[in-house]
Design a protein around this motif. Structure first.
Motif, PDB file in Angstrom:
ATOM      1  N   PHE A 136       0.852  -1.192   0.000  1.00  0.00           N
ATOM      2  CA  PHE A 136       0.000   0.000   0.000  1.00  0.00           C
ATOM      3  C   PHE A 136       0.882   1.234   0.000  1.00  0.00           C
ATOM      4  CE2 PHE A 136      -2.513   3.304   2.239  1.00  0.00           C
ATOM      5  CZ  PHE A 136      -3.572   3.366   1.345  1.00  0.00           C
ATOM      6  N   ASN A 137       0.526   2.186  -0.858  1.00  0.00           N
ATOM      7  CA  ASN A 137       1.262   3.447  -0.917  1.00  0.00           C
ATOM      8  C   ASN A 137       2.749   3.313  -1.180  1.00  0.00           C
ATOM      9  OD1 ASN A 137      -0.301   5.628  -0.971  1.00  0.00           O
ATOM     10  ND2 ASN A 137      -0.243   6.091   1.209  1.00  0.00           N
TER      11      ASN A 137
ATOM     12  N   LYS B 148      -9.368  11.266 -14.683  1.00  0.00           N
ATOM     13  CA  LYS B 148      -9.417  12.605 -14.088  1.00  0.00           C
ATOM     14  C   LYS B 148      -9.744  13.662 -15.138  1.00  0.00           C
ATOM     15  CE  LYS B 148      -6.455  11.041 -10.455  1.00  0.00           C
ATOM     16  NZ  LYS B 148      -5.180  10.369 -10.351  1.00  0.00           N
TER      17      LYS B 148
ATOM     18  N   ASN C 297     -14.752   1.386  -1.531  1.00  0.00           N
ATOM     19  CA  ASN C 297     -13.401   1.332  -0.954  1.00  0.00           C
ATOM     20  C   ASN C 297     -13.245   2.340   0.205  1.00  0.00           C
ATOM     21  OD1 ASN C 297     -10.682   0.363  -0.898  1.00  0.00           O
ATOM     22  ND2 ASN C 297     -10.014   2.199  -2.002  1.00  0.00           N
ATOM     23  N   LYS C 298     -12.170   2.190   0.940  1.00  0.00           N
ATOM     24  CA  LYS C 298     -11.793   3.029   2.093  1.00  0.00           C
ATOM     25  C   LYS C 298     -12.705   2.793   3.294  1.00  0.00           C
ATOM     26  CE  LYS C 298      -9.807   6.517  -1.024  1.00  0.00           C
ATOM     27  NZ  LYS C 298      -9.424   7.900  -1.263  1.00  0.00           N
TER      28      LYS C 298
ATOM     29  N   LYS D 282      -5.986  -0.065   2.091  1.00  0.00           N
ATOM     30  CA  LYS D 282      -5.052   0.312   3.141  1.00  0.00           C
ATOM     31  C   LYS D 282      -4.885  -0.814   4.172  1.00  0.00           C
ATOM     32  CE  LYS D 282      -4.142   4.024   6.419  1.00  0.00           C
ATOM     33  NZ  LYS D 282      -4.603   5.338   6.881  1.00  0.00           N
TER      34      LYS D 282
HETATM   35  P1  G3D Z   1      -6.987   5.947  -8.090  1.00  0.00           P
HETATM   36  O1  G3D Z   1      -6.065   4.950  -8.699  1.00  0.00           O
HETATM   37  O2  G3D Z   1      -8.409   5.524  -8.098  1.00  0.00           O
HETATM   38  O3  G3D Z   1      -6.821   7.338  -8.612  1.00  0.00           O
HETATM   39  P2  G3D Z   1      -5.234   5.696  -5.790  1.00  0.00           P
HETATM   40  O4  G3D Z   1      -6.624   6.024  -6.513  1.00  0.00           O
HETATM   41  O5  G3D Z   1      -5.046   4.239  -5.626  1.00  0.00           O
HETATM   42  O6  G3D Z   1      -4.147   6.471  -6.427  1.00  0.00           O
HETATM   43  O7  G3D Z   1      -5.543   6.276  -4.336  1.00  0.00           O
HETATM   44  C1  G3D Z   1      -5.884   7.628  -4.132  1.00  0.00           C
HETATM   45  C2  G3D Z   1      -5.634   7.991  -2.676  1.00  0.00           C
HETATM   46  O8  G3D Z   1      -6.476   7.236  -1.820  1.00  0.00           O
HETATM   47  C3  G3D Z   1      -4.192   7.693  -2.213  1.00  0.00           C
HETATM   48  O9  G3D Z   1      -3.864   8.661  -1.233  1.00  0.00           O
HETATM   49  C4  G3D Z   1      -4.333   6.360  -1.526  1.00  0.00           C
HETATM   50  O10 G3D Z   1      -3.347   6.138  -0.565  1.00  0.00           O
HETATM   51  C5  G3D Z   1      -5.702   6.505  -0.871  1.00  0.00           C
HETATM   52  N1  G3D Z   1      -6.357   5.213  -0.642  1.00  0.00           N
HETATM   53  C6  G3D Z   1      -6.525   4.204  -1.501  1.00  0.00           C
HETATM   54  N2  G3D Z   1      -7.172   3.181  -0.937  1.00  0.00           N
HETATM   55  C7  G3D Z   1      -7.424   3.548   0.344  1.00  0.00           C
HETATM   56  C8  G3D Z   1      -8.063   2.910   1.435  1.00  0.00           C
HETATM   57  O11 G3D Z   1      -8.544   1.788   1.383  1.00  0.00           O
HETATM   58  N3  G3D Z   1      -8.159   3.643   2.610  1.00  0.00           N
HETATM   59  C9  G3D Z   1      -7.634   4.909   2.724  1.00  0.00           C
HETATM   60  N4  G3D Z   1      -7.787   5.519   3.904  1.00  0.00           N
HETATM   61  N5  G3D Z   1      -7.021   5.527   1.699  1.00  0.00           N
HETATM   62  C10 G3D Z   1      -6.905   4.857   0.524  1.00  0.00           C
HETATM   63  P3  G3D Z   1      -2.782   9.792  -1.491  1.00  0.00           P
HETATM   64  O12 G3D Z   1      -2.761  10.517  -0.214  1.00  0.00           O
HETATM   65  O13 G3D Z   1      -1.517   9.087  -1.812  1.00  0.00           O
HETATM   66  O14 G3D Z   1      -3.329  10.593  -2.636  1.00  0.00           O
END
Ligand code: G3D
Ligand code: MG
Length: 209
Positions: free
Chosen positions: A35-36, A71, A123-124, A155
């Motif tokens: 993640f990240n 986007k 999600n999230k 996450k």
């Molecule tokens: P996308 O591919 O749909 O554009 P991304 O989305 O995977 O790039 O995620 C966008 C942002 O949401 C990222 O934060 C990512 O860390 C966050 N994110 C993705 N999934 C989760 C989740 O399950 N929980 C939380 N809390 N956050 C999540 P940043 O800050 O890097 O832009």
């Protein structure tokens, strides 16, 4: 030893949804259990492969992620054509992103009919306290359009594996059904061919009067 599996089925899956809902994160959690991760979140479009085995059948998923074109509202049919499945992702804290899922469902059904298996991912869920999309609304909508609904957190690694597994099961099932119907169809075509008299048909006659 059990009999060898008869070849591999390849399925194309696309991730769709508004920017920032977590599509790339879900994919990277599934494929790399990360993640990240910096180098991974800058990943550019194309696809990642995942091999799995369902009931002794080998399956290869090519899972397509966008390069962020969503986007700019620039994701067209070229991205999702020939897909066997689509994962429509929204962010449970963002109502607009759920509206976007509804638009995708409409477009996919219009363009691909029931040839494509749809699953919806809220999600999230680690941000449950910030939820804006009501649970029952999302679930009853999914049921209405014939899509399974999952809650995920890329996450915290919740629901991701289950989502892909269920989608793959459904694609495999649909593939089996379709190939059976195809077999039946070709059997029927064969019979018709055999029964058809060698030459004459109403179309080959002179109908000039
Ligand atoms: P996308 O591919 O749909 O554009 P991304 O989305 O995977 O790039 O995620 C966008 C942002 O949401 C990222 O934060 C990512 O860390 C966050 N994110 C993705 N999934 C989760 C989740 O399950 N929980 C939380 N809390 N956050 C999540 P940043 O800050 O890097 O832009
Ligand atoms: Mg992305």
């Amino acid at each position: 030893m059990s009999s060898a599996p008869s070849g591999t089925n390849n399925f194309k899956v696309v991730l769709l949804g508004e920017g920032c809902v977590g599509k790339t994160s879900i994919l990277l959690r599934y494929i790399e259990d990360k993640f990240n991760d910096k180098h991974l979140t800058t990943l550019q479009a194309t696809f990642l492969n995942k091999k799995l085995n369902i009931n002794g059948k080998r399956i290869n998923l090519s899972i397509w992620d966008t390069a962020g074109q969503e986007k700019f509202h620039a994701l067209g049919p070229i991205y999702y054509r020939n897909s066997n499945g689509a994962i429509l992702v929204y962010d449970i804290t963002d109502e607009d992103s759920f509206g976007k899922v509804k638009n995708w469902v409409k477009e996919l059904k219009k363009m691909l009919g029931s040839d494509i298996v749809l699953v919806i991912a809220g999600n999230k869920i680690d941000l449950e306290h910030e939820r804006m999309v009501p649970l029952d609304e999302a679930e009853s909508y999914a049921e209405m359009v014939g899509a399974k609904h999952f809650y995920t957190s890329a996450k915290l690694n919740q629901g991701v594996e289950e989502l892909f597994l269920e989608l793959t099961r459904e694609m495999a099932e649909r593939f089996e059904k379709n190939s059976q119907t195809d077999n039946n169809k070709s059997a029927r075509v064969l019979v018709v061919d055999e029964d058809t008299p060698t030459q004459s048909s109403c179309c080959s006659g002179n109908r000039s009067n």
